[in-house]
Design an enzyme around this catalytic site. Structure first.
Site, PDB file in Angstrom:
ATOM      1  N   ILE A   1      13.081   8.285  15.018  1.00 23.50           N
ATOM      2  CA  ILE A   1      13.798   8.371  16.305  1.00 23.50           C
ATOM      3  C   ILE A   1      14.924   7.345  16.330  1.00 23.50           C
ATOM      4  O   ILE A   1      14.676   6.154  16.167  1.00 23.50           O
ATOM      5  CB  ILE A   1      12.855   8.093  17.506  1.00 23.50           C
TER       6      ILE A   1
ATOM      7  N   ASP B   1       0.750  -3.512  15.657  1.00 22.67           N
ATOM      8  CA  ASP B   1       1.899  -2.754  15.152  1.00 22.67           C
ATOM      9  C   ASP B   1       2.841  -2.429  16.322  1.00 22.67           C
ATOM     10  O   ASP B   1       4.054  -2.649  16.236  1.00 22.67           O
ATOM     11  CB  ASP B   1       1.378  -1.464  14.486  1.00 22.67           C
TER      12      ASP B   1
ATOM     13  N   LYS C   1       6.816  -3.761  17.168  1.00 22.41           N
ATOM     14  CA  LYS C   1       7.923  -2.837  17.459  1.00 22.41           C
ATOM     15  C   LYS C   1       8.485  -3.106  18.852  1.00 22.41           C
ATOM     16  O   LYS C   1       9.695  -3.075  19.060  1.00 22.41           O
ATOM     17  CB  LYS C   1       7.437  -1.391  17.344  1.00 22.41           C
TER      18      LYS C   1
ATOM     19  N   VAL D   1       7.993   5.695   2.225  1.00 20.09           N
ATOM     20  CA  VAL D   1       9.387   5.546   2.651  1.00 20.09           C
ATOM     21  C   VAL D   1      10.343   5.557   1.446  1.00 20.09           C
ATOM     22  O   VAL D   1      11.318   6.321   1.425  1.00 20.09           O
ATOM     23  CB  VAL D   1       9.569   4.248   3.478  1.00 20.09           C
TER      24      VAL D   1
ATOM     25  N   GLU E   1      -4.549   3.881   8.149  1.00 15.81           N
ATOM     26  CA  GLU E   1      -4.844   3.210   6.880  1.00 15.81           C
ATOM     27  C   GLU E   1      -6.332   2.904   6.781  1.00 15.81           C
ATOM     28  O   GLU E   1      -7.053   2.948   7.784  1.00 15.81           O
ATOM     29  CB  GLU E   1      -4.047   1.912   6.818  1.00 15.81           C
TER      30      GLU E   1
ATOM     31  N   GLY F   1      10.151   5.040  13.587  1.00 19.10           N
ATOM     32  CA  GLY F   1      10.470   5.865  12.411  1.00 19.10           C
ATOM     33  C   GLY F   1      11.751   6.662  12.518  1.00 19.10           C
ATOM     34  O   GLY F   1      12.842   6.109  12.480  1.00 19.10           O
TER      35      GLY F   1
ATOM     36  N   VAL G   1      11.435   0.677  13.930  1.00 16.42           N
ATOM     37  CA  VAL G   1      10.856   1.011  15.239  1.00 16.42           C
ATOM     38  C   VAL G   1      10.934   2.519  15.438  1.00 16.42           C
ATOM     39  O   VAL G   1      12.018   3.108  15.380  1.00 16.42           O
ATOM     40  CB  VAL G   1      11.616   0.309  16.392  1.00 16.42           C
TER      41      VAL G   1
HETATM   42  N1  LIG Z   1       5.028   5.213   6.191  1.00 17.58           N
HETATM   43  C1  LIG Z   1       5.817   5.424   7.244  1.00 17.58           C
HETATM   44  O1  LIG Z   1       5.873   6.535   7.786  1.00 17.58           O
HETATM   45  C2  LIG Z   1       6.668   4.324   7.772  1.00 17.58           C
HETATM   46  C3  LIG Z   1       7.460   4.544   8.914  1.00 17.58           C
HETATM   47  C4  LIG Z   1       8.293   3.521   9.387  1.00 17.58           C
HETATM   48  C5  LIG Z   1       8.302   2.305   8.742  1.00 17.58           C
HETATM   49  N2  LIG Z   1       7.492   2.098   7.649  1.00 17.58           N
HETATM   50  C6  LIG Z   1       7.529   0.803   6.994  1.00 17.58           C
HETATM   51  O2  LIG Z   1       8.082   0.962   5.693  1.00 17.58           O
HETATM   52  C7  LIG Z   1       7.503   0.024   4.790  1.00 17.58           C
HETATM   53  C8  LIG Z   1       6.887   0.765   3.584  1.00 17.58           C
HETATM   54  O3  LIG Z   1       5.884   1.618   4.059  1.00 17.58           O
HETATM   55  P1  LIG Z   1       5.252   2.776   3.138  1.00 17.58           P
HETATM   56  O4  LIG Z   1       4.408   3.587   4.055  1.00 17.58           O
HETATM   57  O5  LIG Z   1       6.326   3.452   2.358  1.00 17.58           O
HETATM   58  O6  LIG Z   1       4.331   1.910   2.174  1.00 17.58           O
HETATM   59  P2  LIG Z   1       3.511   2.434   0.887  1.00 17.58           P
HETATM   60  O7  LIG Z   1       3.418   3.915   0.888  1.00 17.58           O
HETATM   61  O8  LIG Z   1       2.286   1.632   0.816  1.00 17.58           O
HETATM   62  O9  LIG Z   1       4.469   2.035  -0.340  1.00 17.58           O
HETATM   63  C9  LIG Z   1       4.742   0.716  -0.696  1.00 17.58           C
HETATM   64  C10 LIG Z   1       5.504   0.711  -2.011  1.00 17.58           C
HETATM   65  O10 LIG Z   1       5.936  -0.611  -2.270  1.00 17.58           O
HETATM   66  C11 LIG Z   1       5.430  -1.050  -3.522  1.00 17.58           C
HETATM   67  N3  LIG Z   1       5.052  -2.461  -3.386  1.00 17.58           N
HETATM   68  C12 LIG Z   1       4.224  -2.997  -2.457  1.00 17.58           C
HETATM   69  N4  LIG Z   1       4.153  -4.321  -2.624  1.00 17.58           N
HETATM   70  C13 LIG Z   1       4.938  -4.628  -3.677  1.00 17.58           C
HETATM   71  C14 LIG Z   1       5.284  -5.830  -4.337  1.00 17.58           C
HETATM   72  N5  LIG Z   1       4.789  -7.009  -3.946  1.00 17.58           N
HETATM   73  N6  LIG Z   1       6.123  -5.774  -5.385  1.00 17.58           N
HETATM   74  C15 LIG Z   1       6.622  -4.594  -5.775  1.00 17.58           C
HETATM   75  N7  LIG Z   1       6.351  -3.413  -5.205  1.00 17.58           N
HETATM   76  C16 LIG Z   1       5.520  -3.440  -4.155  1.00 17.58           C
HETATM   77  C17 LIG Z   1       4.239  -0.178  -3.851  1.00 17.58           C
HETATM   78  O11 LIG Z   1       4.084  -0.110  -5.244  1.00 17.58           O
HETATM   79  P3  LIG Z   1       2.907   0.728  -5.949  1.00 17.58           P
HETATM   80  O12 LIG Z   1       3.237   2.157  -5.694  1.00 17.58           O
HETATM   81  O13 LIG Z   1       3.006   0.385  -7.390  1.00 17.58           O
HETATM   82  O14 LIG Z   1       1.639   0.291  -5.296  1.00 17.58           O
HETATM   83  C18 LIG Z   1       4.671   1.157  -3.214  1.00 17.58           C
HETATM   84  O15 LIG Z   1       5.462   1.892  -4.095  1.00 17.58           O
HETATM   85  C19 LIG Z   1       6.491  -0.771   5.616  1.00 17.58           C
HETATM   86  O16 LIG Z   1       7.125  -1.922   6.088  1.00 17.58           O
HETATM   87  C20 LIG Z   1       6.171   0.152   6.765  1.00 17.58           C
HETATM   88  O17 LIG Z   1       5.762  -0.527   7.936  1.00 17.58           O
HETATM   89  C21 LIG Z   1       6.682   3.072   7.147  1.00 17.58           C
END
Ligand SMILES: NC(=O)c1ccc[n+]([C@@H]2O[C@H](COP(=O)([O-])OP(=O)(O)OC[C@H]3O[C@@H](n4cnc5c(N)ncnc54)[C@H](OP(=O)(O)O)[C@@H]3O)[C@@H](O)[C@H]2O)c1
Length: 414
Positions: free
Chosen positions: A132, A197, A201, A12, A186, A130, A128
């Site tokens: 949409i 999850d 939502k 994200v 995951e 993404g 919720v």
């Molecule tokens: N992925 C999706 O399509 C999607 C869609 C809707 C909502 N979301 C929500 O968006 C959020 C992020 O999701 P994501 O998929 O982008 O996660 P992700 O790919 O795992 O990325 C998480 C990022 O946050 C950093 N991070 C994690 N914990 C940290 C901490 N304690 N201190 C500092 N940095 C930290 C990580 O650092 P490092 O890179 O150094 O590990 C990484 O860069 C979540 O809440 C998820 O539910 C995601």
């Protein structure tokens, strides 16, 4: 100039940075101002050194605070420290945009109140479904409606797995493995496949829809780990598919809310939502039925929702805080309407079992014996509500040596 701090540079966070860069000129024209990302927080700085944002990457949250950003995008995920960071930024009168359904489902009311006290916005459209747009339409465009029900596919991972099981006759484990290889699931898929999850939502969506707090932990949650190829084959015989539905509806007393696998028409609105897509079907008393569909996750679809929220903040669109001062709803966990059910039963003697079942359930329709696996009987029944069904099944176990394998609600009118 608007200064943005981004917490997280994963799917994200990096999507938001990419979209801001890609559309710099357009964004400047639209917002009338320049948007500058001033700091990006990550856990492991080394991982991000070769990216063209290495000069603004930090692993120290204090550096983000000291940049004094106008808006903070939280995209680190999880409950802690995301909750503490969001709270502190709001208390410092910084607007916060988050994609984090865990934080919003657990602390949305408290954080909304803090945002309001400090005269700033807390926005979470991306949390919720993404990409949409659904929370803002519910909060604003559909505000004149009494929302009657929501029936939705809110989890792309499980929808992908069920689509593979249906379309390519894969077993659950095989479909899960492919979802993991393609990055749709995951390494630890529990939150998705066990339905948590989707429950989080659904709680956000339902609280906003019914203006009552629906505690996600009170939502009856059933995942897809028990769905097998036999269930899929029965669904096919009924010209249906199996989908993991997040359902809520207003009842005479309280709100019914559940995440459960259900058999639905394969060519209905939700039946046609396959793979990683999400869909939300709802009914408002004025507008009637509405259907929203699109990508529920992914880098740019989610960044699209985050940017929409950023624009609203910049354009100073004051929004009534979502979530605030909601009374806690009574959450009902049993399907209370008349519905058809698929019942799979383990039997010793098929003919004996049929006699007992015909006695118990009027108008039971049995699947042909040669379609069912050995020692199994499958039947369709129509019944007033889930409580009556469960009572009848409980009596059945007591009175005979029949045991239930599974019961699935059939919503083939969707
Ligand atoms: N992925 C999706 O399509 C999607 C869609 C809707 C909502 N979301 C929500 O968006 C959020 C992020 O999701 P994501 O998929 O982008 O996660 P992700 O790919 O795992 O990325 C998480 C990022 O946050 C950093 N991070 C994690 N914990 C940290 C901490 N304690 N201190 C500092 N940095 C930290 C990580 O650092 P490092 O890179 O150094 O590990 C990484 O860069 C979540 O809440 C998820 O539910 C995601």
């Amino acid at each position: 100039m608007i200064k943005i701090g981004i917490l997280g540079n994963g799917t994200v966070g990096s999507g938001v940075i990419e979209l801001l860069k890609k559309n710099t000129e357009y964004i400047k024209r639209r917002s009338g101002t320049e948007i500058k990302v001033v700091k990006v927080l990550v856990r492991d700085k080394e991982k991000h050194q070769d990216k063209n944002i290495s000069d603004i990457i930090t692993n120290n949250i204090e550096e983000v605070f000291s940049e004094n950003p106008d808006i903070v995008v939280e995209a680190i995920g999880g409950l802690h420290p995301a909750y503490e960071y969001i709270k502190r930024f709001l208390q410092l009168k910084k607007h916060v945009v988050t994609a984090n359904k865990d934080v919003i489902a657990n602390y949305g009311d408290e954080l909304s109140a803090i945002a309001e006290e400090n005269g700033v916005n807390l926005r979470f459209e991306a949390s919720v479904a993404g990409g949409i747009p659904i929370l803002k339409p519910l909060q604003e465009c559909l505000a004149g409606n009494d929302i009657r029900y929501i029936i939705a596919i809110l989890n792309g991972t499980t929808n992908f797995i069920l689509s593979k099981m249906y379309g390519e006759s894969m077993k659950y484990d095989q479909a899960l493995k492919i979802a993991q290889e393609l990055g749709f699931a995951e390494a630890n898929p529990d939150s998705d496949v066990l339905g948590y999850d989707a429950a989080r939502k659904l709680s956000i969506l339902s609280s906003i829809s019914y203006n009552e707090k629906i505690d996600w932990e009170k939502i009856k949650t059933e995942g897809i780990t028990e769905i097998d190829e036999v269930d899929i084959n029965y669904a096919k015989l009924l010209d249906c598919k199996i989908k993991l539905l997040a359902v809520s509806s207003r009842e005479e007393k309280g709100i019914y809310a559940a995440v459960r696998p259900a058999i639905i028409a394969k060519e209905g609105f939700l039946g046609m939502v396959d793979n990683e897509f999400n869909g939300i079907l709802l009914e408002g008393d004025a507008v009637g039925q509405m259907f929203f569909c699109g990508k529920g996750a992914g880098k740019l679809p989610t960044a699209s929702a985050v940017l929409g929220d950023i624009f609203d903040v910049i354009e100073n669109k004051k929004q009534k805080p979502m979530f605030m001062r909601y009374e806690e709803a009574q959450v009902n966990t049993k399907w209370s309407k008349k519905a058809k059910w698929l019942i799979r039963i383990n039997v010793k003697d098929i003919n004996d079992a049929k006699k007992i079942l015909i006695n118990k359930f009027e108008n039971a329709y049995f699947f042909e014996d040669n379609i069912c696996p050995k020692d199994e009987l499958a039947l369709l029944i129509e019944i007033e509500n889930e409580n009556i069904l469960e009572n009848k099944l409980a009596n059945l176990y007591k009175e005979s040596n029949i045991s239930l394998i599974k019961k699935l609600v059939i919503l083939n009118q969707l």
